[in-house]
Motif scaffolding. Structure first.
Motif, PDB file in Angstrom:
ATOM      1  N   SER A   1     -39.197  83.756  46.968  1.00 20.32           N
ATOM      2  CA  SER A   1     -39.135  82.373  47.454  1.00 20.32           C
ATOM      3  C   SER A   1     -37.961  81.614  46.837  1.00 20.32           C
ATOM      4  O   SER A   1     -37.467  80.663  47.434  1.00 20.32           O
ATOM      5  CB  SER A   1     -40.443  81.640  47.167  1.00 20.32           C
ATOM      6  OG  SER A   1     -40.583  81.359  45.785  1.00 20.32           O
TER       7      SER A   1
ATOM      8  N   LYS B   1     -35.017  82.404  49.205  1.00 23.24           N
ATOM      9  CA  LYS B   1     -35.447  82.542  50.605  1.00 23.24           C
ATOM     10  C   LYS B   1     -34.328  82.308  51.601  1.00 23.24           C
ATOM     11  O   LYS B   1     -34.317  82.914  52.672  1.00 23.24           O
ATOM     12  CB  LYS B   1     -36.625  81.613  50.893  1.00 23.24           C
ATOM     13  CG  LYS B   1     -36.310  80.151  50.719  1.00 23.24           C
ATOM     14  CD  LYS B   1     -37.563  79.309  50.904  1.00 23.24           C
ATOM     15  CE  LYS B   1     -37.265  77.898  50.509  1.00 23.24           C
ATOM     16  NZ  LYS B   1     -38.355  77.268  49.844  1.00 23.24           N
TER      17      LYS B   1
ATOM     18  N   SER C   1     -47.513  84.115  52.029  1.00 27.12           N
ATOM     19  CA  SER C   1     -46.918  83.529  53.234  1.00 27.12           C
ATOM     20  C   SER C   1     -47.917  82.906  54.206  1.00 27.12           C
ATOM     21  O   SER C   1     -47.513  82.347  55.211  1.00 27.12           O
ATOM     22  CB  SER C   1     -46.100  84.587  53.975  1.00 27.12           C
ATOM     23  OG  SER C   1     -44.999  84.966  53.181  1.00 27.12           O
TER      24      SER C   1
ATOM     25  N   MET D   1     -37.610  86.577  58.219  1.00 31.94           N
ATOM     26  CA  MET D   1     -37.768  85.335  57.462  1.00 31.94           C
ATOM     27  C   MET D   1     -37.564  84.096  58.317  1.00 31.94           C
ATOM     28  O   MET D   1     -38.108  83.035  57.999  1.00 31.94           O
ATOM     29  CB  MET D   1     -36.848  85.332  56.243  1.00 31.94           C
ATOM     30  CG  MET D   1     -37.245  86.377  55.212  1.00 31.94           C
ATOM     31  SD  MET D   1     -39.019  86.451  54.837  1.00 31.94           S
ATOM     32  CE  MET D   1     -39.307  84.830  54.175  1.00 31.94           C
TER      33      MET D   1
ATOM     34  N   PHE E   1     -42.745  80.590  52.851  1.00 30.26           N
ATOM     35  CA  PHE E   1     -43.436  80.864  51.597  1.00 30.26           C
ATOM     36  C   PHE E   1     -44.396  79.708  51.348  1.00 30.26           C
ATOM     37  O   PHE E   1     -43.973  78.562  51.227  1.00 30.26           O
ATOM     38  CB  PHE E   1     -42.443  80.975  50.437  1.00 30.26           C
ATOM     39  CG  PHE E   1     -41.640  82.242  50.463  1.00 30.26           C
ATOM     40  CD1 PHE E   1     -42.112  83.385  49.845  1.00 30.26           C
ATOM     41  CD2 PHE E   1     -40.408  82.287  51.103  1.00 30.26           C
ATOM     42  CE1 PHE E   1     -41.375  84.559  49.869  1.00 30.26           C
ATOM     43  CE2 PHE E   1     -39.676  83.454  51.131  1.00 30.26           C
ATOM     44  CZ  PHE E   1     -40.154  84.593  50.512  1.00 30.26           C
TER      45      PHE E   1
END
Length: 158
Positions: free
Chosen positions: A53, A56, A87, A128, A133
């Motif tokens: 995180s 990220k 997540s 992503m 997160f």
């Protein structure tokens, strides 16, 4: 298999939080696809994923291996559940790898009691751009996810 990709692959001996702290946080030029095929223990996978995180914005995708693995409670083999813990339950992913039907591989083995869940994919790819997160809280420091420092042994009196 793909020698032209070798220059873009980085192997690191150590844990993922240490790699994030000492490599990914300091490298301002790179974008990453992280292939996690390390710890299977729920707590360690949470630490590993939570450490990501902090970088990220540099991660394109995470590939998580062995999301179909289970075993005895002492080993806490719950890679997939750790991904959800970090997540959230609305995790977006694409399944990858082998899927085993009911077979001897889906029964606990004689060593650590490990087995594969039947009809579950071996791993997942997490893009992503489609995920977030939810853990850790932004106020928690990166150092909370690093392994404890190993103190140097005292010098010998010889």
């Amino acid at each position: 298999m793909y020698p032209e990709a070798a220059a873009r692959i980085r192997l690191f001996h150590g844990d993922l939080p240490s790699y994030v702290r000492h490599e990914m946080l300091t490298n301002t030029q790179s974008r990453y696809i992280v292939h996690h095929d390390g710890a299977h223990d729920f707590n360690q996978v949470v630490k590993d994923m939570a450490s990501l995180s902090f970088v990220k914005d540099k991660i394109e995708a995470i590939i998580a291996q062995d999301t179909h693995l289970r075993g005895t409670i002492e080993h806490m083999n719950f890679v997939d559940m750790a991904l959800f813990a970090v997540s959230g339950m609305d995790l977006k992913f694409a399944p990858i790898g082998e899927v085993y039907p009911e077979s001897p591989m889906t029964q606990p083995n004689v060593y650590q009691g490990n087995y594969f869940m039947p009809n579950a994919a071996e791993g997942v790819v997490l893009p992503m751009a489609a995920n977030t997160f939810r853990y850790p809280h932004p106020m928690l420091p990166m150092n909370d996810f690093l392994p404890p420092a190993i103190e140097a042994a005292p010098a010998s009196a010889d």
